[in-house]
Design a protein around this motif. Sequence first.
Motif, PDB file in Angstrom:
ATOM      1  N   LYS B 154     112.950  70.196  -7.723  1.00 23.79           N
ATOM      2  CA  LYS B 154     111.912  69.929  -8.407  1.00 23.79           C
ATOM      3  C   LYS B 154     110.423  69.529  -7.461  1.00 23.79           C
ATOM      4  O   LYS B 154     109.089  69.619  -7.777  1.00 23.79           O
ATOM      5  CB  LYS B 154     111.730  69.130  -9.426  1.00 23.79           C
ATOM      6  CG  LYS B 154     112.568  69.509 -10.649  1.00 23.79           C
ATOM      7  CD  LYS B 154     112.161  68.987 -12.101  1.00 23.79           C
ATOM      8  CE  LYS B 154     112.945  69.782 -13.169  1.00 23.79           C
ATOM      9  NZ  LYS B 154     114.302  69.533 -13.090  1.00 23.79           N
ATOM     10  N   ALA B 155     111.009  69.306  -6.207  1.00 23.32           N
ATOM     11  CA  ALA B 155     110.152  68.987  -5.152  1.00 23.32           C
ATOM     12  C   ALA B 155     110.686  69.379  -3.803  1.00 23.32           C
ATOM     13  O   ALA B 155     111.627  68.854  -3.606  1.00 23.32           O
ATOM     14  CB  ALA B 155     109.708  67.305  -5.317  1.00 23.32           C
ATOM     15  N   VAL B 156     109.913  70.140  -3.214  1.00 25.76           N
ATOM     16  CA  VAL B 156     110.194  70.547  -1.805  1.00 25.76           C
ATOM     17  C   VAL B 156     108.893  69.938  -0.716  1.00 25.76           C
ATOM     18  O   VAL B 156     108.062  70.617  -1.168  1.00 25.76           O
ATOM     19  CB  VAL B 156     110.520  72.005  -1.649  1.00 25.76           C
ATOM     20  CG1 VAL B 156     110.839  72.259  -0.141  1.00 25.76           C
ATOM     21  CG2 VAL B 156     111.486  72.451  -2.532  1.00 25.76           C
ATOM     22  N   ILE B 157     109.360  69.218   0.112  1.00 30.90           N
ATOM     23  CA  ILE B 157     108.539  68.334   0.920  1.00 30.90           C
ATOM     24  C   ILE B 157     108.703  68.777   2.347  1.00 30.90           C
ATOM     25  O   ILE B 157     109.702  68.441   2.823  1.00 30.90           O
ATOM     26  CB  ILE B 157     108.583  66.843   0.620  1.00 30.90           C
ATOM     27  CG1 ILE B 157     108.115  66.666  -0.887  1.00 30.90           C
ATOM     28  CG2 ILE B 157     107.537  66.189   1.508  1.00 30.90           C
ATOM     29  CD1 ILE B 157     108.531  65.267  -1.338  1.00 30.90           C
ATOM     30  N   THR B 158     107.795  69.069   2.953  1.00 29.78           N
ATOM     31  CA  THR B 158     107.972  69.305   4.447  1.00 29.78           C
ATOM     32  C   THR B 158     107.517  67.904   5.266  1.00 29.78           C
ATOM     33  O   THR B 158     106.169  67.677   4.895  1.00 29.78           O
ATOM     34  CB  THR B 158     107.481  70.484   4.902  1.00 29.78           C
ATOM     35  OG1 THR B 158     107.807  70.617   6.526  1.00 29.78           O
ATOM     36  CG2 THR B 158     106.121  70.790   4.799  1.00 29.78           C
ATOM     37  N   LEU B 159     107.767  67.558   6.286  1.00 31.39           N
ATOM     38  CA  LEU B 159     107.542  66.569   6.993  1.00 31.39           C
ATOM     39  C   LEU B 159     106.970  67.052   8.618  1.00 31.39           C
ATOM     40  O   LEU B 159     106.810  66.470   9.277  1.00 31.39           O
ATOM     41  CB  LEU B 159     108.393  65.461   7.332  1.00 31.39           C
ATOM     42  CG  LEU B 159     108.582  64.506   5.956  1.00 31.39           C
ATOM     43  CD1 LEU B 159     109.753  63.585   6.224  1.00 31.39           C
ATOM     44  CD2 LEU B 159     107.616  64.078   5.550  1.00 31.39           C
ATOM     45  N   GLY B 160     107.111  68.500   8.444  1.00 34.99           N
ATOM     46  CA  GLY B 160     106.940  68.961   9.853  1.00 34.99           C
ATOM     47  C   GLY B 160     105.482  68.930  10.340  1.00 34.99           C
ATOM     48  O   GLY B 160     104.758  68.572   9.636  1.00 34.99           O
ATOM     49  N   PRO B 161     105.489  69.484  11.501  1.00 32.27           N
ATOM     50  CA  PRO B 161     104.011  69.668  12.143  1.00 32.27           C
ATOM     51  C   PRO B 161     103.004  70.451  11.347  1.00 32.27           C
ATOM     52  O   PRO B 161     101.916  70.162  11.315  1.00 32.27           O
ATOM     53  CB  PRO B 161     104.029  70.019  13.399  1.00 32.27           C
ATOM     54  CG  PRO B 161     105.553  70.489  13.742  1.00 32.27           C
ATOM     55  CD  PRO B 161     106.339  70.267  12.321  1.00 32.27           C
ATOM     56  N   GLU B 162     103.471  71.492  10.705  1.00 32.02           N
ATOM     57  CA  GLU B 162     102.692  72.267   9.777  1.00 32.02           C
ATOM     58  C   GLU B 162     102.955  72.273   8.421  1.00 32.02           C
ATOM     59  O   GLU B 162     104.209  72.499   8.201  1.00 32.02           O
ATOM     60  CB  GLU B 162     102.699  73.776  10.600  1.00 32.02           C
ATOM     61  CG  GLU B 162     102.357  73.801  12.003  1.00 32.02           C
ATOM     62  CD  GLU B 162     100.985  73.807  12.303  1.00 32.02           C
ATOM     63  OE1 GLU B 162     100.133  74.119  11.464  1.00 32.02           O
ATOM     64  OE2 GLU B 162     100.648  73.721  13.424  1.00 32.02           O
ATOM     65  N   PRO B 163     102.109  72.704   7.523  1.00 30.54           N
ATOM     66  CA  PRO B 163     102.464  72.784   6.145  1.00 30.54           C
ATOM     67  C   PRO B 163     103.219  74.113   6.044  1.00 30.54           C
ATOM     68  O   PRO B 163     103.043  75.159   6.841  1.00 30.54           O
ATOM     69  CB  PRO B 163     100.964  72.993   5.466  1.00 30.54           C
ATOM     70  CG  PRO B 163     100.003  72.768   6.480  1.00 30.54           C
ATOM     71  CD  PRO B 163     100.428  72.666   7.841  1.00 30.54           C
ATOM     72  N   VAL B 171     102.830  66.064   6.402  1.00 27.77           N
ATOM     73  CA  VAL B 171     102.827  66.300   7.565  1.00 27.77           C
ATOM     74  C   VAL B 171     102.563  65.388   8.670  1.00 27.77           C
ATOM     75  O   VAL B 171     101.952  64.184   8.307  1.00 27.77           O
ATOM     76  CB  VAL B 171     102.566  67.672   7.969  1.00 27.77           C
ATOM     77  CG1 VAL B 171     102.826  68.793   7.097  1.00 27.77           C
ATOM     78  CG2 VAL B 171     100.880  67.544   7.943  1.00 27.77           C
ATOM     79  N   MET B 172     103.232  65.273   9.711  1.00 28.73           N
ATOM     80  CA  MET B 172     102.851  64.358  10.793  1.00 28.73           C
ATOM     81  C   MET B 172     102.237  65.362  12.200  1.00 28.73           C
ATOM     82  O   MET B 172     103.079  65.939  12.584  1.00 28.73           O
ATOM     83  CB  MET B 172     104.294  63.888  11.344  1.00 28.73           C
ATOM     84  CG  MET B 172     104.811  62.868  10.089  1.00 28.73           C
ATOM     85  SD  MET B 172     105.999  61.813  10.887  1.00 28.73           S
ATOM     86  CE  MET B 172     107.069  61.379   9.350  1.00 28.73           C
ATOM     87  N   ASP B 173     101.059  65.446  12.131  1.00 22.05           N
ATOM     88  CA  ASP B 173     100.282  66.286  12.768  1.00 22.05           C
ATOM     89  C   ASP B 173     100.536  65.984  14.397  1.00 22.05           C
ATOM     90  O   ASP B 173      99.882  65.199  14.851  1.00 22.05           O
ATOM     91  CB  ASP B 173      98.915  66.623  12.610  1.00 22.05           C
ATOM     92  CG  ASP B 173      98.318  67.721  13.367  1.00 22.05           C
ATOM     93  OD1 ASP B 173      98.745  68.098  14.380  1.00 22.05           O
ATOM     94  OD2 ASP B 173      97.039  68.020  12.932  1.00 22.05           O
ATOM     95  N   GLN B 174     101.381  66.741  15.207  1.00 22.70           N
ATOM     96  CA  GLN B 174     102.029  65.987  16.309  1.00 22.70           C
ATOM     97  C   GLN B 174     100.719  66.342  17.287  1.00 22.70           C
ATOM     98  O   GLN B 174     100.694  65.779  18.544  1.00 22.70           O
ATOM     99  CB  GLN B 174     103.076  66.808  17.047  1.00 22.70           C
ATOM    100  CG  GLN B 174     104.589  66.378  15.923  1.00 22.70           C
ATOM    101  CD  GLN B 174     104.889  65.129  16.342  1.00 22.70           C
ATOM    102  OE1 GLN B 174     104.672  64.518  17.506  1.00 22.70           O
ATOM    103  NE2 GLN B 174     105.422  64.391  15.222  1.00 22.70           N
ATOM    104  N   ARG B 175      99.837  67.220  16.855  1.00 26.97           N
ATOM    105  CA  ARG B 175      98.616  67.464  17.756  1.00 26.97           C
ATOM    106  C   ARG B 175      98.204  66.158  18.374  1.00 26.97           C
ATOM    107  O   ARG B 175      97.295  65.829  19.465  1.00 26.97           O
ATOM    108  CB  ARG B 175      97.624  68.535  17.198  1.00 26.97           C
ATOM    109  CG  ARG B 175      98.195  69.941  17.456  1.00 26.97           C
ATOM    110  CD  ARG B 175      97.243  70.747  16.715  1.00 26.97           C
ATOM    111  NE  ARG B 175      96.928  70.292  15.232  1.00 26.97           N
ATOM    112  CZ  ARG B 175      96.549  71.148  14.485  1.00 26.97           C
ATOM    113  NH1 ARG B 175      95.946  72.269  14.856  1.00 26.97           N
ATOM    114  NH2 ARG B 175      96.121  70.784  13.245  1.00 26.97           N
ATOM    115  N   ARG B 176      97.889  65.345  17.227  1.00 26.19           N
ATOM    116  CA  ARG B 176      97.210  63.985  17.546  1.00 26.19           C
ATOM    117  C   ARG B 176      97.875  63.133  18.620  1.00 26.19           C
ATOM    118  O   ARG B 176      97.120  62.365  19.370  1.00 26.19           O
ATOM    119  CB  ARG B 176      97.427  62.945  16.233  1.00 26.19           C
ATOM    120  CG  ARG B 176      96.709  63.564  14.994  1.00 26.19           C
ATOM    121  CD  ARG B 176      96.927  62.527  13.757  1.00 26.19           C
ATOM    122  NE  ARG B 176      96.410  62.920  12.773  1.00 26.19           N
ATOM    123  CZ  ARG B 176      95.141  62.762  12.355  1.00 26.19           C
ATOM    124  NH1 ARG B 176      94.488  62.048  13.066  1.00 26.19           N
ATOM    125  NH2 ARG B 176      94.644  63.128  11.164  1.00 26.19           N
TER     126      ARG B 176
END
Lengths: 340, 340
Positions: B154-163, B171-176
């Motif tokens: 029911k919920a798929v969540i990405t923590l990757g750098p991109e949506p 997401v955790m935007d690694q560009r920062r």
Amino acid sequence: MSQLPKQPTEVSVPTSADVARLAGVSRATVSYVLNNNAAVRISEPTRHRVREAATQLGYVPHAAARSLRAGHSRLVLLPSGHIPSGPLHQYFFQELQAGLRRLDYTVVQYGSAGLADDEAVRAWAELRPVAVVVPPGITLTPHGTDVLTRSGAKAVITLGPEPVAGAHGLVMDQRRVGASAVAHLLARGRRRIGVVMPREPGLTPFSEPRLAGARQTAEPAGARVCPLPLGYEEESAAELAGRWRELELDAVFAYNDEYAMLLMRALQDAGVAIPGDTAVIGADDLLLGRLLRPRLSTVRMELAMDQPLAETIDRLVHHPGSAPVHQDLLRTGAVHRDSS
Amino acid sequence: MSQLPKQPTEVSVPTSADVARLAGVSRATVSYVLNNNAAVRISEPTRHRVREAATQLGYVPHAAARSLRAGHSRLVLLPSGHIPSGPLHQYFFQELQAGLRRLDYTVVQYGSAGLADDEAVRAWAELRPVAVVVPPGITLTPHGTDVLTRSGAKAVITLGPEPVAGAHGLVMDQRRVGASAVAHLLARGRRRIGVVMPREPGLTPFSEPRLAGARQTAEPAGARVCPLPLGYEEESAAELAGRWRELELDAVFAYNDEYAMLLMRALQDAGVAIPGDTAVIGADDLLLGRLLRPRLSTVRMELAMDQPLAETIDRLVHHPGSAPVHQDLLRTGAVHRDSS
């Protein structure tokens, strides 16, 4: 928005009956093909048709339902949360997971941090694993072993420093680490040896046996061992270094390379010559330890196994009544660099 | 041998029917009590009797059977195997597991190392998780999201750098990270900036966006950015340091503190003055970075969340049709010490 898949509420979950209908075969055939059941002869074109239908519908077998039908699971549980981050353990668990997957087990880790021992065991048992591999740092009791066995686990294996009644023990005797470190320091002529005891929680299952191994090795040589509590922060290291001369030590086994790096820097800042005044040795053989000056001496650890652990687990699952396995996996040796 | 529990082959697995018989209640009552079903009123003495009977028999509810009866699972899956070992991620996952457990979810990690993307997603779907939290470093595709959703997630969540289309993105935007490092170096007057790109597998999802962030920040200032492949070993660092003067760089952002420590030592050994000739900055704010001389400058990372991630997941599970969540969790800031 057009590339977004349908929202979950509109999705009907495909079943094996849908796959059977699309492929024009029975549900049993779908089950045989998708679960790779080699005991049943099914033609390659039929297998292909079933796989195509499953892919088209997005059908995936249900591991839990399969387990319930089969009467036992293929689930191997690795309780986690206290696994130390040393390279040895990381490599070991990756190899174990890959090996078990090749044998068609599903391997999951379950974080037990924050649960009392009995709560943790109940949580593990709820997942009905066929095997449980308990890493060092998590307490497995004979009662816990009994709960797991009664809930269907065919193999309960502890990797802890000590064997547990009722469980198979593929233990890593941490006393060897302390023994190797102290044997090295004795060979370098040191006799008054400090042993760092980390203040951080969760490390006692490692630090206590390392201290015991250090003592067992020091005593016959008439050397003195002094436990040194140390928190993993610069203030704690500076405090310990500030009263170093009172301790009258000529060597220190610093639990592992990280604590050794922390303490060595603090000792140097306090004017203690390394290794002239005090020899320092760590453990884990981290690359970072080689970057300090003097380069850090260390205890290297390796695992010795007659066969891959995954195969041992598979054998225990198939022969649950066999005699308890007991094997010490850990091999250690000091690596002399410049700090000792 | 007397303290060993009975061998597994002789053990009869206790069922809820056994508990019901011993406690003198119905199986439904056993189920309500042991699954903490608050919607059904059962007297405290009865609850107590059921729990006593369960303890006496060593009975534990079967999570998978409960899920099948309920029609959905309480299983939250965290694919693992590529989670970087930085303190931020370790803390984050421990907090997430504890938070979900308080909300009565069962959290398991599944090691995906060595599986192709589609194989990994199928393996996850077989476990029928109600929610999947995909950490950075594991590729989630829109197809993978679809497979998971169709198998009941029911919920798929990405923590990757991109949506990812179809998945919620926390997401955790690694560009920062790269942007903060380069902004710091620019402020220190540097204009010719190397960016370490680790040769070790599995780090590209972090190193590529960090490089992109570095470039985006350098360009408007007219500064130059030069990618520098580096293996995590002394030989590779010595090789890079040996040709440092040809590169004509006055600063380096070294991916993280470990690579920064490795490179800084090699540069010093090659006679490059830090920070005089070259400024060095890492990331992660490891304690060990403060032990070197000069002390290592670093990028510190923190997570910003409106509410604990566990609560967000619980909300998404209960409202699966809600609009996609998109939030960037990462906050970064340079910490100036002595190496820059």
